[in-house]
Design an enzyme around this catalytic site. Structure first.
Site, PDB file in Angstrom:
ATOM      1  N   GLU A  88      -7.360   0.521  -4.458  1.00 49.12           N
ATOM      2  CA  GLU A  88      -7.329   0.460  -2.990  1.00 49.12           C
ATOM      3  C   GLU A  88      -8.642  -0.038  -2.370  1.00 49.12           C
ATOM      4  O   GLU A  88      -8.604  -0.924  -1.518  1.00 49.12           O
ATOM      5  CB  GLU A  88      -6.937   1.832  -2.415  1.00 49.12           C
ATOM      6  CG  GLU A  88      -5.445   2.090  -2.609  1.00 49.12           C
ATOM      7  CD  GLU A  88      -5.041   3.541  -2.399  1.00 49.12           C
ATOM      8  OE1 GLU A  88      -5.854   4.345  -1.909  1.00 49.12           O
ATOM      9  OE2 GLU A  88      -3.882   3.868  -2.738  1.00 49.12           O
TER      10      GLU A  88
ATOM     11  N   LYS B 181       2.671  11.700  -3.433  1.00 49.31           N
ATOM     12  CA  LYS B 181       1.764  10.853  -4.215  1.00 49.31           C
ATOM     13  C   LYS B 181       0.804  11.738  -5.026  1.00 49.31           C
ATOM     14  O   LYS B 181       0.337  11.358  -6.085  1.00 49.31           O
ATOM     15  CB  LYS B 181       0.987   9.938  -3.271  1.00 49.31           C
ATOM     16  CG  LYS B 181       0.040   8.966  -3.953  1.00 49.31           C
ATOM     17  CD  LYS B 181      -0.473   7.935  -2.984  1.00 49.31           C
ATOM     18  CE  LYS B 181      -1.605   7.110  -3.535  1.00 49.31           C
ATOM     19  NZ  LYS B 181      -2.065   6.094  -2.574  1.00 49.31           N
TER      20      LYS B 181
ATOM     21  N   ASP C 202     -13.353   4.720   1.494  1.00 46.77           N
ATOM     22  CA  ASP C 202     -11.896   4.773   1.690  1.00 46.77           C
ATOM     23  C   ASP C 202     -11.404   6.226   1.592  1.00 46.77           C
ATOM     24  O   ASP C 202     -11.259   6.765   0.501  1.00 46.77           O
ATOM     25  CB  ASP C 202     -11.247   3.894   0.601  1.00 46.77           C
ATOM     26  CG  ASP C 202      -9.731   3.847   0.702  1.00 46.77           C
ATOM     27  OD1 ASP C 202      -9.153   4.508   1.581  1.00 46.77           O
ATOM     28  OD2 ASP C 202      -9.110   3.139  -0.123  1.00 46.77           O
TER      29      ASP C 202
ATOM     30  N   ASP D  63       0.877  -1.166   0.000  1.00 52.12           N
ATOM     31  CA  ASP D  63       0.000   0.000   0.000  1.00 52.12           C
ATOM     32  C   ASP D  63       0.915   1.216   0.000  1.00 52.12           C
ATOM     33  O   ASP D  63       1.541   1.534   1.008  1.00 52.12           O
ATOM     34  CB  ASP D  63      -0.882  -0.042   1.260  1.00 52.12           C
ATOM     35  CG  ASP D  63      -1.667   1.256   1.477  1.00 52.12           C
ATOM     36  OD1 ASP D  63      -1.587   2.156   0.627  1.00 52.12           O
ATOM     37  OD2 ASP D  63      -2.364   1.348   2.512  1.00 52.12           O
TER      38      ASP D  63
END
Ligand code: AMP
Length: 574
Positions: free
Chosen positions: A145, A68, A168, A6
């Site tokens: 994810e 990211k 999420d 992850d």
């Protein structure tokens, strides 16, 4: 052995499938969460993780976090005198996780499944795959994810039939997926999300409030050290509010003291616009899955930001019930990546499990539309693959040039749901040469193939000649070519990585330096002495003496951090 990773905005984790269940692998500090931060030491040695996160405050010009968010763009991030792309910094995180796994497993790790936000675009996915390659990993699969979170959950529920929604909310992205579990088949029915909404936005919101309430001048935002200290204080306060009713932020700057008191209702007020943005993707995912909220058996939370009670309350309000939180939301995605690794390795224990996923957005090209009066309106988006089609998927549509003189067609490829092409995300432009002849013979079949990794391939066949161009999407500055990747791999190989067995000491030193900056007066002077002594000890490389003094130094730092004069929210960031 394939590992599951992850690669988060704030933290990254690595896990393996171990016969019956997935297991998280701790880093050199014994922790499963490695902060996604990279710093360059004074001799350009790379430091990753907790020590780098402490250095955000003490050495902001040599440290990077939240990169990211820049994956899939050509933005350069400067550390010291070197410039990095986001995929290179991500590669350094991956390299560190890979070493952790190799140390724990006792053999080289070369293959990985890496998770990405479901809403990551083609360029962002390619950047993630490139980051893996730059870290010396073959990326077996890019896994969405929320799908990973669902796999972890699904393994628990494998014998039941269930419809559930994964909510999420990570550091930088928000993803929603609706899943259907029946007879071992886990089907993603729909996904939706927002690529620019996450815990970091709640943090930015607190920072803005702090500026406003203390009437701080906007130019202070350019003071990197001040901003790093304020960001760290706001992060602590935000997390403190997850388990206590109040928190406050105190900060001194240029002999002045600034403060802000916070409680839940205040946080909810300040962040109301962000909370409101959580609703649309949920509604869209349910609509696309053809389900009403009441038909869901449960709501699964993933991502660190779902620890915020304001977010949980919002979820409870939306669904009229409390979400499930029996699996740690920080870990659920990495565990799911390891389950997928188990599936990929065809582990017998996962024999009866199958997983299907969808494309979370529509993919298509820009077209002109003919109006009733015969005139043309340009710039419209025409989707070839509709959002929430089960993947892998391949669709073909035929297009004709507008004019008879036209000797080529420019296929401008986009992803998104907007009516006009330019309101969607551009994936690149392809030029296809056209043969001469009558208009009806000059059509081009455009085939879009979207694979299980969420990567798009475009193929164009000229009808008249049946000539097929297998086309790579180029012209997107956010995507590195294979040659670029190879060159950057060489450059990254030159960088020295801080030795894993010394990381613990380096991390203590970075923490000491951070605390030094937070103190003042005599305490600061005293801590400075202690840090200097420990630094000298590390330079001496006398492992026996270092070992002997390590615990005392750590205990002293704990003591300093426990003191209320440092900050009223005394817990450290996990
Ligand atoms: P992830 O990308 O899943 O690691 O999520 C990281 C995000 O979760 C960051 O924005 C953190 O600030 C946030 N987060 C983690 N723990 C907490 C907590 N206890 N309370 C509030 N936010 C948290």
């Amino acid at each position: 052995m394939i590992v599951g990773i992850d690669l988060g905005t704030t933290n990254s984790l690595i896990a393996v499938w171990e016969g019956v269940a997935p297991r998280l692998i701790p880093n050199g500090l014994g922790e499963v969460l490695t902060p996604s931060c990279v710093s360059l030491d004074k001799d350009d040695t790379v430091i990753v993780g907790r020590a780098a996160r402490d250095r955000l405050q003490t050495h902001p010009e040599r440290t990077a976090a939240v990169f990211k968010r820049h994956m899939g763009s050509d933005r350069m991030i400067r550390l010291g005198k070197r410039d990095f792309r986001a995929e290179e910094l991500s590669a350094l995180i991956l390299r560190s996780l890979k070493e952790d796994a190799e140390a724990a497993l006792g053999h080289p790790v070369t293959e990985a499944i890496i998770t990405v936000p479901a809403y990551f675009s083609d360029a962002q996915r390619k950047a993630t795959r490139a980051a893996g390659q730059l870290a010396g990993l073959r990326v077996e699969r890019l896994l969405n994810e929320p799908t990973a979170a669902a796999l972890t959950y699904g393994i628990h529920l494998r014998d039941q039939e269930s419809k559930f929604l994964v909510f999420d909310l990570g550091g930088g992205t928000f993803d929603v997926s609706v899943l259907d579990l029946f007879e071992g088949v886990m089907e993603v029915r729909a996904s939706a999300g927002d690529n620019f909404l996450g815990g970091e936005d709640f943090l930015d919101c607190l920072i803005e409030q702090f500026f406003e309430q203390n009437k701080l001048p906007a130019r202070l935002k350019k003071d990197a050290k001040f901003m790093q200290r304020l960001t760290a204080q706001c992060e602590i306060a935000k997390r403190r509010l997850s388990d206590s009713p109040q928190a406050s932020i105190r900060l001194s700057h240029d002999k002045a003291e600034y403060a802000m008191d916070l409680d839940e209702p205040a946080l909810e007020r300040y962040c109301a616009p962000l909370l409101a943005r959580l609703r649309d993707p949920v509604e869209q995912a349910l609509r696309d899955a053809n389900l009403a909220a009441a038909e869901l058996d449960s709501i699964v939370l993933a991502g660190g930001a779902t620890r915020m009670p304001v977010v949980r309350r919002m979820v409870a309000r939306m669904f009229g019930r409390t979400p499930a939180s029996d699996i740690n939301p920080d870990e659920v995605v990495a565990l799911g990546a390891a389950v997928q690794a188990g599936l990929k390795m065809k582990d017998a224990a996962l024999d009866e499990i199958m997983m299907t996923d969808v494309s979370p957005y529509s993919l298509g090209i820009e077209v002109s539309k003919q109006l009733a009066d015969g005139s043309y309106s340009r710039g419209h988006f025409d989707s070839i693959i509709e959002r929430n089609s089960a993947i892998p998927v391949s669709r073909v549509k035929c297009y004709f040039p507008l004019g008879e003189q036209q000797s080529y067609i420019d296929l401008a490829i986009f992803q998104g749901e907007a009516r006009m092409a330019n309101d969607n995300i551009s994936l690149g432009v392809l030029r296809i040469p056209l043969p001469g002849g009558p208009q009806h013979q000059r059509g081009v079949d455009v085939r879009f193939t979207y694979d299980i990794n969420g990567l798009l391939q475009v193929e164009a066949t000229i009808l008249k000649t049946q000539e097929t161009h297998a086309l790579l999407i180029e012209g997107n500055a956010g995507v590195l070519s294979d040659t670029d990747i190879a060159a950057r791999f060489e450059q990254l190989s030159d960088l020295k990585i801080h030795p894993r067995d010394r990381l613990e000491y380096r991390t203590l030193l970075a923490r000491g330096e951070r605390l030094y900056q937070e103190l003042r007066g005599r305490e600061r002077e005293w801590l400075g002495q202690q840090v200097l002594l420990f630094e000298r000890l590390l330079d001496s490389q006398d492992m026996r003496l270092i070992q002997k003094n390590r615990s005392a130094f750590e205990e002293m730092l704990n003591e300093v951090e426990r003191q209320d004069f440092l900050n009223p929210a005394t817990e450290s960031i996990q």
